[in-house]
Design a protein around this motif. Structure first.
Motif, PDB file in Angstrom:
ATOM      1  N   MET A 196      79.994 118.105  49.795  1.00 28.26           N
ATOM      2  CA  MET A 196      81.160 118.838  49.343  1.00 28.26           C
ATOM      3  C   MET A 196      81.142 120.100  48.569  1.00 28.26           C
ATOM      4  SD  MET A 196      83.557 115.364  47.858  1.00 28.26           S
ATOM      5  CE  MET A 196      81.929 114.498  47.136  1.00 28.26           C
ATOM      6  N   ASP A 200      83.106 122.936  50.161  1.00 29.13           N
ATOM      7  CA  ASP A 200      84.109 124.029  49.223  1.00 29.13           C
ATOM      8  C   ASP A 200      84.025 125.505  49.508  1.00 29.13           C
ATOM      9  OD1 ASP A 200      85.522 124.853  46.673  1.00 29.13           O
ATOM     10  OD2 ASP A 200      83.793 125.231  45.915  1.00 29.13           O
ATOM     11  N   ASN A 201      82.823 125.855  49.551  1.00 27.97           N
ATOM     12  CA  ASN A 201      82.552 127.150  49.794  1.00 27.97           C
ATOM     13  C   ASN A 201      83.020 127.881  51.000  1.00 27.97           C
ATOM     14  OD1 ASN A 201      81.430 129.553  48.507  1.00 27.97           O
ATOM     15  ND2 ASN A 201      79.962 128.315  47.771  1.00 27.97           N
ATOM     16  N   PRO A 205      88.775 124.213  47.935  1.00 27.93           N
ATOM     17  CA  PRO A 205      88.852 123.018  47.139  1.00 27.93           C
ATOM     18  C   PRO A 205      90.025 122.078  47.689  1.00 27.93           C
ATOM     19  CG  PRO A 205      89.552 124.888  46.021  1.00 27.93           C
ATOM     20  CD  PRO A 205      88.852 125.451  47.087  1.00 27.93           C
ATOM     21  N   VAL A 208      88.873 119.445  49.571  1.00 33.37           N
ATOM     22  CA  VAL A 208      87.737 118.691  49.083  1.00 33.37           C
ATOM     23  C   VAL A 208      87.938 117.856  47.926  1.00 33.37           C
ATOM     24  CG1 VAL A 208      85.485 118.750  48.724  1.00 33.37           C
ATOM     25  CG2 VAL A 208      86.277 120.643  50.058  1.00 33.37           C
ATOM     26  N   LEU A 209      88.920 118.328  47.116  1.00 38.56           N
ATOM     27  CA  LEU A 209      89.021 117.714  45.822  1.00 38.56           C
ATOM     28  C   LEU A 209      89.473 116.207  45.948  1.00 38.56           C
ATOM     29  CD1 LEU A 209      88.937 117.640  42.631  1.00 38.56           C
ATOM     30  CD2 LEU A 209      91.081 118.751  42.715  1.00 38.56           C
ATOM     31  N   PHE A 248      86.753 122.250  40.956  1.00 38.96           N
ATOM     32  CA  PHE A 248      87.616 122.276  42.259  1.00 38.96           C
ATOM     33  C   PHE A 248      89.125 122.409  41.552  1.00 38.96           C
ATOM     34  CE2 PHE A 248      84.566 119.699  45.110  1.00 38.96           C
ATOM     35  CZ  PHE A 248      83.886 120.849  45.476  1.00 38.96           C
ATOM     36  N   ASP A 251      89.958 125.857  40.719  1.00 37.79           N
ATOM     37  CA  ASP A 251      90.276 126.562  41.588  1.00 37.79           C
ATOM     38  C   ASP A 251      91.291 126.589  42.422  1.00 37.79           C
ATOM     39  OD1 ASP A 251      89.023 128.810  43.155  1.00 37.79           O
ATOM     40  OD2 ASP A 251      88.164 127.709  44.734  1.00 37.79           O
ATOM     41  N   ARG A 399      84.244 131.444  49.938  1.00 37.64           N
ATOM     42  CA  ARG A 399      85.104 131.444  48.894  1.00 37.64           C
ATOM     43  C   ARG A 399      84.613 132.285  47.692  1.00 37.64           C
ATOM     44  NH1 ARG A 399      85.293 127.760  44.978  1.00 37.64           N
ATOM     45  NH2 ARG A 399      83.156 128.141  44.825  1.00 37.64           N
ATOM     46  N   THR A 435      91.390 129.563  51.990  1.00 40.68           N
ATOM     47  CA  THR A 435      90.740 128.547  50.777  1.00 40.68           C
ATOM     48  C   THR A 435      91.916 128.181  49.868  1.00 40.68           C
ATOM     49  OG1 THR A 435      90.173 130.520  49.410  1.00 40.68           O
ATOM     50  CG2 THR A 435      88.485 129.672  51.017  1.00 40.68           C
ATOM     51  N   SER A 437      92.356 129.555  46.858  1.00 45.23           N
ATOM     52  CA  SER A 437      91.480 129.567  45.583  1.00 45.23           C
ATOM     53  C   SER A 437      92.499 130.555  44.558  1.00 45.23           C
ATOM     54  CB  SER A 437      90.207 130.315  45.926  1.00 45.23           C
ATOM     55  OG  SER A 437      89.653 130.788  44.689  1.00 45.23           O
TER      56      SER A 437
END
Length: 475
Positions: A196, A200-201, A205, A208-209, A248, A251, A399, A435, A437
């Motif tokens: 994960m 994420d990168n 997130p 993924v979160l 996450f 972000d 990210r 992303t 972010s």
């Protein structure tokens, strides 16, 4: 004759004081509750309850109202003061407006879940009890980009589907019992965490979160069923899951969830009796505090992290870096520089156990220093530091590249090179769109405001238009 407003009682408690201040600013601006609700994307009935201290006030809502009312941070400061002054119950939960006097309802504000207030349409809102599937997204409100909870269906209808991303496949809570046939359930969860972090990168997130949070439920089931050393090991891993979930959540712009996960991680680290883990999470809390506008708190947390860390360890280096940046944000340049010099000296002799801070190297410290130099207004040095960091960053850190690009763009704008800042910022916009972010978008929002006086220069209009395309706009 119009209905008379309810009389407020600012002396009844800290949240009554906050509600009183809210009404004072609203009336000073000549706005009705309905007009303010429309501008702030908040339900009118919620505003009335906020003013009367009858409803929980999430911090992000206080930020939005402060912006819309042009309160210059006064409502946010009042919110922070109320949070500090509010009484706590035996479980440590803040009990705001816990009274039946003065017309207020008896209610435990601290019991509300993250996302208590959720915008169901632009200008209307629902609560978490409305079963509305919400996501925290960036929205442009009165020239600022703020992160607000919005129903997923509204985000999808806006055409910004990336902000309403669904999770990568995840196990369910009951699936934890099916791990019994694995050779090492602990290693299974440890490997999931590593995957994960990599995901994420690359994809951000938002994807993924939700999966991580589901795995957290499964991990807790496994930990409760374990005994002895196995239970302690699972608790330590669960702690690291909570810390990662806090990262996450921050972000994606959900500060409340970020604080909640990080606080759980700190509590669990104490239960596990792992001082290394405690030191690391204290550092994360320091980072979260400075990123959310509380550098004095960050400095105290970083000092606690350094005190908890083993002398001469990489954890001590991490704590010093957090101290250094807190000093910089507070305008204490000499202290910040001394701290960075100490971090580099200690890094040269620090242990290399491979568990904590394996990513720490001179380049990382110099990149952190560049961020602090920007905070101190030393933009030329900051720009050079970020340019070097971007050149050395591996392609897989997608990210992070966006974060560095956005910070570099702000630094170049600080030097007066607006066309270069706009070009670099446009690259960061593309990664922010991929992303979602908040770390990138927050920096780009500040860059956007720096570029306003240079609207006619090359690339500036294109950057600002590109940024506008990846955020929501109230009708």
């Amino acid at each position: 004759m119009g209905q008379q407003p309810n009389q407020l009682t600012p002396d009844a408690g800290p949240w009554h004081r906050w509600g009183y201040e809210l009404r004072q600013f609203r009336e000073a601006r000549g706005l009705s509750q309905q007009a303010l609700a429309h501008r702030a994307l908040i339900d009118r009935s919620h505003l009335g309850r906020f003013e009367r201290a009858e409803r929980p006030v999430p911090r992000h809502v206080a930020v939005v109202l402060d912006e819309v009312l042009d309160a210059a941070g006064a409502l946010v400061r009042c919110w922070d003061e109320a949070e500090r002054m509010a009484p706590h119950d035996d479980s440590g939960v803040v009990s705001r407006a816990r009274t039946t006097d003065h017309g207020a309802k008896t209610r435990d504000y601290g019991a509300s879940a993250p996302g208590t207030l959720a915008v169901s349409e632009f200008g209307q809102a629902g609560s978490a009890g409305d079963d509305e599937d919400t996501v925290v997204v960036p929205a442009r409100i009165h020239g600022r980009i703020l992160f607000v909870p919005v129903p997923r269906r509204v985000v999808l209808a806006s055409g910004l589907a990336g902000l309403a991303a669904t999770a990568v496949p995840a196990t369910t809570a009951t699936a934890a019992t099916e791990l019994a046939d694995l050779g090492s359930p602990f290693e299974h969860f440890a490997q999931l965490r590593r995957v994960m972090i990599q995901a994420d990168n690359l994809i951000g997130p938002r994807h993924v979160l939700p999966a991580l949070q589901q795995h957290l439920v499964s991990l807790a089931v496994r930990r409760r069923a374990a005994r002895g050393a196995d239970a302690v090991a699972f608790l330590a891993l669960e702690t690291r899951y909570e810390e990662l979930a806090g990262w996450f959540a921050q972000d994606i712009g959900d500060e409340r969830a970020a604080r909640g996960h990080t606080a759980k991680a700190l509590d669990a680290s104490h239960i596990a009796g792992d001082s290394d883990l405690t030191a690391y999470i204290l550092g994360r809390k320091a980072q979260l505090a400075v990123d959310t506008g509380h550098p004095s708190d960050a400095l105290g947390l970083a000092t606690a992290a350094r005190r908890t860390a083993r002398a001469g360890s990489r954890l001590e280096v991490i704590a010093i870096l957090h101290e250094a940046h807190a000093h910089a944000v507070l305008g204490e340049g000499d202290e910040a520089r001394r701290a960075y010099d100490s971090a580099l000296t200690l890094l040269g002799s620090a242990d290399t156990d491979g568990v904590w801070g394996s990513w720490l190297d001179t380049a990382y410290v110099n990149t952190a220093r560049a961020r602090s130099l920007a905070a101190l207004g030393e933009y030329e040095q900051a720009a050079a530091g970020f340019d070097s960091a971007i050149a050395a960053l591996p392609p897989s850190y997608r990210r992070d590249r966006g974060v560095y690009l956005a910070r570099a763009a702000r630094a170049h704008a600080g030097t007066g090179n607006m066309p270069l800042a706009a070009r670099i910022g446009a690259q960061a916009v593309g990664i922010a769109a991929e992303t979602g972010s908040a770390r990138i978008i927050g920096q780009l929002d500040r860059l956007d405001r720096m570029l306003i006086p240079a609207a006619a220069e090359d690339g500036v209009a294109e950057f600002r238009a590109a940024l506008d395309r990846i955020v929501l706009h109230p009708a």
